[in-house]
Structures are given as C-alpha cells and as structure tokens.
Design an enzyme around this catalytic site. Structure first.
Site, short mmCIF file in Angstrom:
data_model
loop_
_atom_site.label_atom_id
_atom_site.label_comp_id
_atom_site.label_asym_id
_atom_site.label_seq_id
_atom_site.Cartn_x
_atom_site.Cartn_y
_atom_site.Cartn_z
N GLY A 1 26.42 -13.31 18.72
CA GLY A 1 28.13 -14.07 17.93
C GLY A 1 28.90 -14.28 18.92
O GLY A 1 29.59 -15.12 18.51
N GLU A 2 29.10 -13.54 19.64
CA GLU A 2 30.21 -13.54 20.61
C GLU A 2 29.86 -14.41 22.23
O GLU A 2 30.63 -15.63 22.57
CB GLU A 2 31.08 -12.33 21.22
CG GLU A 2 31.95 -11.63 20.11
CD GLU A 2 31.57 -10.12 21.44
OE1 GLU A 2 31.62 -10.08 22.41
OE2 GLU A 2 32.62 -9.24 20.48
N THR A 3 29.16 -14.72 22.18
CA THR A 3 27.95 -15.36 23.28
C THR A 3 28.49 -16.58 22.41
O THR A 3 28.73 -18.04 23.16
CB THR A 3 26.77 -14.86 23.41
OG1 THR A 3 26.56 -14.37 23.97
CG2 THR A 3 25.76 -15.99 24.45
#
Length: 183
Positions: free
Chosen positions: A19-21
């Site tokens: 998700g952060e990526t």
C-alpha cells in the site's frame, strides 16, 4: 556490477508495504511530471512491495530493499546510494535512519503523514520520548489540518508542516494533493 552504478544524488522514497509502495509510486509520478529529470530510488520493506514497484516499469526508477534500522546497515545504504533527500511514506519513522541521515545533512521528510485517533493518544502520552525523533524531520506533509497541532506537539517545527491532502485520492472525483515545495 550494479552497486558500482547506483544513482547517487537521487531522491529516495521509503515505503514498507504494498500500500505504501503504491502511494510512493503515485507521488513519484506526480513529482516526475512537475520536475522532469529528477532521479528516484524506491526502497521497499517487503518482497511483495519490491515486486509491485518493479512491475510498475517506471523509466529510470531504481527499486531496492530498505535497510533495517541498524546503524551499520543504514550507513552502508547511505554510502552506496548517497541520496539527495529521503521521503518516508505515511508513518515509517526509523530512529537510527533519521539520526544518521541528519548527521550527514540529508533531509528526510514524511509524506502522506497520518495518525489514527488511537495512535494520536498513545503518541501524546509519550511525546517527550518521541520529540527527538520527529524533530529530525525536515518536512512533513499532513493529510488533515486537524493533525497540525499533534505534529507540532511531537516536535515538528510549524514551518515544516505542509497540508497536502491524501495521496489516496479518487482520481475520478478530486484533484491530486498539492506537492510541497520541499518535496
């Protein structure tokens, strides 16, 4: 070898999860559009995040793994890549990374900063312990104005707090968040 040709001076984005990526890639594309020619390294913390970033096929993007927050690993990583700046995504505050980057004069910012109400209460209880870490951030991009006071209490200089909105916007119904001049 690959290590001999690392993109020194690039902007490093640090994302742990998939998700952060995804958010880092969204920020990177917006940044590239605003500042063509900027070189990027995206460091991920999981094999799924690494695979996701690699499959994005962003021209010139170097995808690597984030070092663990051990001083010797951080020093090795920074020696290898020599980033111009580092942008952490959402909430990945790594104390040794922040300390060593600051010592080397590498600005570290936090993009898409978010804190749940539960975490905010917990952070406020231990704010004196957290201030030395958070105060090392050179810029922080918050999602909501309501969070400004919390970040100030945690040690962020008010002039380094920028309201940018969320990177998780719906492209069909709203504009992209505004990038800070610091990012």
């Amino acid at each position: 070898t690959e290590a001999e040709f690392e993109p020194s001076g690039a902007v490093h984005l640090h994302a742990v999860s998939v998700g952060e990526t995804a958010l880092a890639l969204k920020l990177l594309r917006k940044w590239q559009a605003a500042h063509p020619g900027t070189r990027f390294v995206l460091a991920t913390g999981t094999s799924t995040g690494h695979a996701f970033a690699s499959m994005a096929e962003v021209p010139g993007l170097r995808v690597t793994y984030s070092p663990l927050d051990f001083p010797w690993m951080i020093r090795s990583y920074l020696n290898r890549f020599e980033p111009s700046q580092v942008v952490l995504i959402e909430g990945e505050i790594w104390p040794n990374f922040l300390r060593i980057a600051q010592k080397r004069g590498i600005p570290v910012g936090l993009a898409n900063a978010r804190v749940s109400p539960h975490s905010a209460r917990r952070f406020l209880k231990i704010a004196p312990l957290l201030r030395p870490f958070f105060s090392r951030l050179s810029a922080i991009c918050i999602q909501e104005e309501d969070h400004r006071k919390l970040w100030e209490t945690l040690g962020i200089d008010p002039k380094n707090i920028h309201l940018t909105g969320s990177l998780k916007f719906d492209p069909q119904s709203s504009d992209a968040p505004q990038l800070s001049k610091d990012f």
